[in-house]
Write an enzyme that holds these catalytic residues in place. Sequence first.
Site, short mmCIF file in Angstrom:
data_model
loop_
_atom_site.label_atom_id
_atom_site.label_comp_id
_atom_site.label_asym_id
_atom_site.label_seq_id
_atom_site.Cartn_x
_atom_site.Cartn_y
_atom_site.Cartn_z
N ASP A 67 50.73 41.19 32.22
CA ASP A 67 50.47 41.26 33.66
C ASP A 67 51.14 40.14 34.45
O ASP A 67 51.64 39.16 33.87
CB ASP A 67 48.95 41.25 33.93
CG ASP A 67 48.20 40.34 32.97
OD1 ASP A 67 48.79 39.37 32.49
OD2 ASP A 67 47.02 40.60 32.70
N ASN A 136 34.24 39.96 32.34
CA ASN A 136 33.74 41.30 32.70
C ASN A 136 34.29 42.38 31.76
O ASN A 136 34.19 43.56 32.05
CB ASN A 136 34.10 41.62 34.15
CG ASN A 136 35.61 41.60 34.40
OD1 ASN A 136 36.39 41.43 33.47
ND2 ASN A 136 36.01 41.77 35.65
N HIS A 138 37.49 42.80 30.99
CA HIS A 138 38.84 43.31 31.27
C HIS A 138 39.80 42.92 30.16
O HIS A 138 39.64 41.88 29.52
CB HIS A 138 39.35 42.89 32.66
CG HIS A 138 39.74 41.46 32.83
ND1 HIS A 138 39.64 40.79 34.04
CD2 HIS A 138 40.26 40.56 31.97
CE1 HIS A 138 40.08 39.56 33.90
NE2 HIS A 138 40.46 39.38 32.66
N GLU A 143 40.37 46.11 35.29
CA GLU A 143 39.03 45.70 35.68
C GLU A 143 38.03 46.85 35.51
O GLU A 143 38.42 48.02 35.60
CB GLU A 143 39.05 45.28 37.17
CG GLU A 143 39.99 44.12 37.48
CD GLU A 143 39.44 42.76 37.10
OE1 GLU A 143 38.79 42.62 36.05
OE2 GLU A 143 39.68 41.81 37.86
#
Length: 243
Positions: A67, A136, A138, A143
């Site tokens: 990313d 979380n 990810h 997400e």
Amino acid sequence: MKIVIKKDYVELSKFAALEVKNILEDNPNCTLGLATGSTPLGLYKELIKLYNLGEINFSSVTTFNLDEYRGLNEEDEQSYKYFMNDNLFNHINIDKNNTFIPNGIAEDVERECENYEKLIGEKGGIDLQVLGIGMNGHIGFNEPNQELYLNTHLETLTEETLNSNSIFFTNKEKMPTEALTMGIGSIMKAKKIILLISGKNKAEVVKKLVSGKITTDFPASILQVHNDCTVILDEEAAALLNK
Ligand code: F6R
């Protein structure tokens, strides 16, 4: 999903470096998928050490990073391109023309994402994907959401991710709120995956990861069905397993 527990972060990083070394020994022309963030820093240090000892050769390796922040160019110290050069590529014998990261300043984002996905395919896919995991759940910047994307795409970062990653930004205001990221499908297509998780603050995350359920609310849960995924933990991250 195989789980390996190492004593501490240093041992975890050494184990991960040996996994990379083995892949390169089997196939010197292999393609690696790489991650940024705090967790793989130890792995990159170990790889540099192995390179300096003459034990590993990156001259024919290709890499794809997961990313990049939208809006940051490679000169920006917070960009993942800068991060990878600074923490790995500048210190090993890789040909930088063979290191790929989504272009955070591409004018046509959709096209950039399509081209990135296509290029991974043209290079024969990813042989070994290195992953970290967000608080979380990810992976990459996929997400939690009602739906997850298969391919490389533009993702809006959640409040939680913005908070976790703001430690890298002196000026929080300047932190991008979007990122280009490989999708869940791009990651799952990797032939082998190693997911590195360290520290007691990730112990709950590890528990959720091995819950036996798959949910888009916790994107990494899909890794449970990958047929060659090894989760490498340190003892702190493993603390809540079987509890
Ligand atoms: C980084 C990435 C993210 C991180 C994750 C964990 O390229 O894709 O998924 O791996 O946010 O980050 P750290 O290691 O900083 O806890």
